[in-house]
Structure formats: C-alpha cells, structure tokens
Design an enzyme around this catalytic site. Structure first.
Site, PDB file in Angstrom:
ATOM      1  N   GLY A  13      32.673  46.208  41.250  1.00 41.27           N
ATOM      2  CA  GLY A  13      32.506  47.653  41.429  1.00 41.27           C
ATOM      3  C   GLY A  13      31.171  48.040  42.057  1.00 41.27           C
ATOM      4  N   ILE A  14      30.598  49.096  41.514  1.00 40.67           N
ATOM      5  CA  ILE A  14      29.362  49.667  42.070  1.00 40.67           C
ATOM      6  C   ILE A  14      28.212  48.659  41.987  1.00 40.67           C
ATOM      7  CG2 ILE A  14      27.609  51.445  41.659  1.00 40.67           C
ATOM      8  CD1 ILE A  14      29.971  53.321  40.815  1.00 40.67           C
ATOM      9  N   ARG A  34      28.636  40.543  31.495  1.00 39.76           N
ATOM     10  CA  ARG A  34      29.219  39.786  30.374  1.00 39.76           C
ATOM     11  C   ARG A  34      29.984  38.581  30.890  1.00 39.76           C
ATOM     12  NH1 ARG A  34      32.514  44.719  28.038  1.00 39.76           N
ATOM     13  NH2 ARG A  34      32.927  44.655  30.262  1.00 39.76           N
ATOM     14  N   GLY A  78      28.173  49.711  32.651  1.00 39.85           N
ATOM     15  CA  GLY A  78      28.720  50.849  31.928  1.00 39.85           C
ATOM     16  C   GLY A  78      30.189  50.666  31.619  1.00 39.85           C
ATOM     17  N   TYR A 141      31.009  59.413  26.772  1.00 41.36           N
ATOM     18  CA  TYR A 141      30.445  59.005  28.067  1.00 41.36           C
ATOM     19  C   TYR A 141      29.449  60.057  28.576  1.00 41.36           C
ATOM     20  CZ  TYR A 141      30.731  57.341  32.970  1.00 41.36           C
ATOM     21  OH  TYR A 141      30.468  56.867  34.232  1.00 41.36           O
ATOM     22  N   LYS A 145      25.511  59.476  29.294  1.00 42.76           N
ATOM     23  CA  LYS A 145      24.949  59.673  30.632  1.00 42.76           C
ATOM     24  C   LYS A 145      23.923  60.816  30.646  1.00 42.76           C
ATOM     25  CE  LYS A 145      27.259  56.440  32.899  1.00 42.76           C
ATOM     26  NZ  LYS A 145      26.560  55.239  33.400  1.00 42.76           N
TER      27      LYS A 145
END
Ligand code: NDP
Length: 234
Positions: A13-14, A34, A78, A141, A145
């Site tokens: 992903g990001i 992980r 995240g 979430y 954040k």
C-alpha cells in the site's frame, strides 16, 4: 548522498510506495512491518510489530548500528476495524488505538533521539482526513488519527530548535488493501471527492518525499491533506 530512512508499514500500500520513492532517490530504506515483506531495493526489512515498544526500540537501534543516525522517519503503519460506536468492542477500539497512535508514538520516540543529536531530520506521520470530516463507523480510527495531529504538533515544538521537522500527511481515499472492501460506501465517498476519483499510493509518496527534502525545511507542525479536495478547508 543516501539518507537513512525508516518507513513503518512498508510491506504494501502507501508505505510500500513511500519506501519505493526513497529507494528511487538512492536512499537506504529500512522497512518495518509485521510480515517482514518490503519492496525490492530496501536496504533492510525488519519484522516489527509497532504496538510493541521494546521491539520498536530494538529495531531502530539495529538500523542505527547498520546505517547511522535516522534522517527520515515515516510513521505509516495503520489498521482499521470499523464499526458503529454503540457496538464497537473494547478490542476494536484498542487494536486501532494501539497500532495507529501508540505505535506512532513509539516509532517517533525511538527515531527522534538520533535526529536531535544530529541537529537535523524529518518525522512524517501518515494521518487521515477522517477526523476532519467525521466518518461514521470510524470513532476508533478518527480518534487515533486526531491524536496524531496533537502528537505531531507537540513534537514539532519540542525539536524545532534542533532543526528537526515534524509533519502530518492526511490522505483521503487511496486505492490500497485498506479500502478494497468498502463496497457501496466507496461509491458514496468517491461522489464527495471534488477531483472525482480515488488517489493512488504514489500520490502520497510524492508529498512525503517533498516533506523529507530540503525544499520543505521551513515546514513544521503542518497537516497536509492529499485527498482530491475531500476535506477542503481542514
Ligand atoms: P494497508 O492495509 O494497505 O497497509 C497497512 C500497512 O501497515 C502494512 O504494511 C502492514 O504491514 C502495516 N501494519 C499494520 N499493522 C502493523 C503493526 N502492528 N506493526 C507493523 N506494521 C503494521 O494500508 P494503507 O497502505 O492504505 O495505509 C497506510 C497508512 O495510511 C495507514 O496509517 C492508514 O491509516 C493511512 N491512510 C490510508 C488511507 C487509504 O485510503 N488507504 C486513507 C487515509 C489514511 P503487515 O501487514 O505486513 O504488518
């Protein structure tokens, strides 16, 4: 000259796009996740659960021993565990807070000491527009954040005298595993995006690369939305 860059959640992903962007610039990227997966070209990939402060400290220590002081830390790992607040379990709440907020603090704390000693460095947190627009089902979430913003602004003032910058990039809806299963809710969100489409991980990586560069040396404590206009005015 190649910098020592740590990216958490770099396996996909990001985070993977952010790591790749630094690799393309010739930097030594140390990837934490992980699974221990990382884009080809990372200088090192470490299996680290960011909710474990001891593991984070040990991994950062090992990275510093091999590559020297950390020059850039991208705090990206995240998770989401969405659900309406009335039915949200303690576990759903804790999982999201411990990864997205506790893990972010552990990573920043472990990396900033070497930046302060070197009197230079950049910490970039990957936040979200979620706390600014309010997303039903994301109380955990959004709280995590939002917490990142307070964390970043406090740290920014603590380390500014040592020329270390601390900023938050707040993505909107980005095409990754995290957003693949949103179903019809995704169409509803896309309809709210002024630019009319979801973003790509590379859109975030470019802004992170800028914030880590000398061009951004006068930016600290900022929250930069990269969201196609979803949270205009945040
Ligand atoms: P993905 O689910 O695609 O990737 C999440 C990454 O975080 C993986 O590399 C995963 O690695 C890692 N990770 C999760 N938990 C841990 C942990 N405890 N310890 C170490 N690594 C962990 O998510 P995205 O790429 O979409 O999200 C990246 C960041 O961007 C997150 O902070 C997310 O909240 C934020 N964001 C994403 C948006 C989106 O639309 N996609 C929008 C706004 C913000 P592994 O599974 O190998 O551990």
């Amino acid at each position: 000259m190649s910098r020592h860059v740590i990216v958490t959640g770099a396996s996909r992903g990001i985070g993977a796009a952010i790591a790749q962007n630094f690799i393309d610039q010739g930097d030594n990227v140390v990837a934490f996740s992980r699974s221990g997966q990382a884009p080809t070209g990372c200088a090192k990939s470490l299996t680290v659960d960011v909710t474990d402060s001891k593991a984070v400290n040990e991994a950062v220590k090992a990275a510093i021993e091999e590559f020297g002081p950390v020059e850039v830390a991208v705090v990206n790992a995240g998770v989401t565990r969405d659900g309406l607040a009335m039915r949200m379990s303690d576990e759903q709440w804790r999982d999201v807070l411990s990864t997205n907020l506790d893990g972010a603090f552990y990573t920043a704390r472990a990396t900033m000491a070497s930046m302060v000693r070197a009197r230079s460095g950049s910490i970039i947190f990957i936040g979200s527009v979620s706390p600014f627009i309010g997303v039903p089902g994301q109380a955990n979430y959004s709280a995590a954040k939002a917490g990142l913003v307070g964390l970043a602004r406090s740290l920014a003032k603590e380390v500014a005298s040592r020329s270390v910058t601390v900023n938050v990039v707040a993505p909107g809806l980005i095409d990754t595993d995290m957003t693949h299963d949103l179903g019809a809710a995704k169409d509803t969100m896309v309809a709210m995006i002024p630019l009319g489409h979801v973003g790509q991980p590379s859109d975030i990586a470019g802004v992170v690369g800028f914030l880590a560069s000398n061009l951004a040396r006068y930016i600290t404590g900022a929250v930069i939305a990269v969201d196609g206009g979803l949270a205009i005015g945040l």
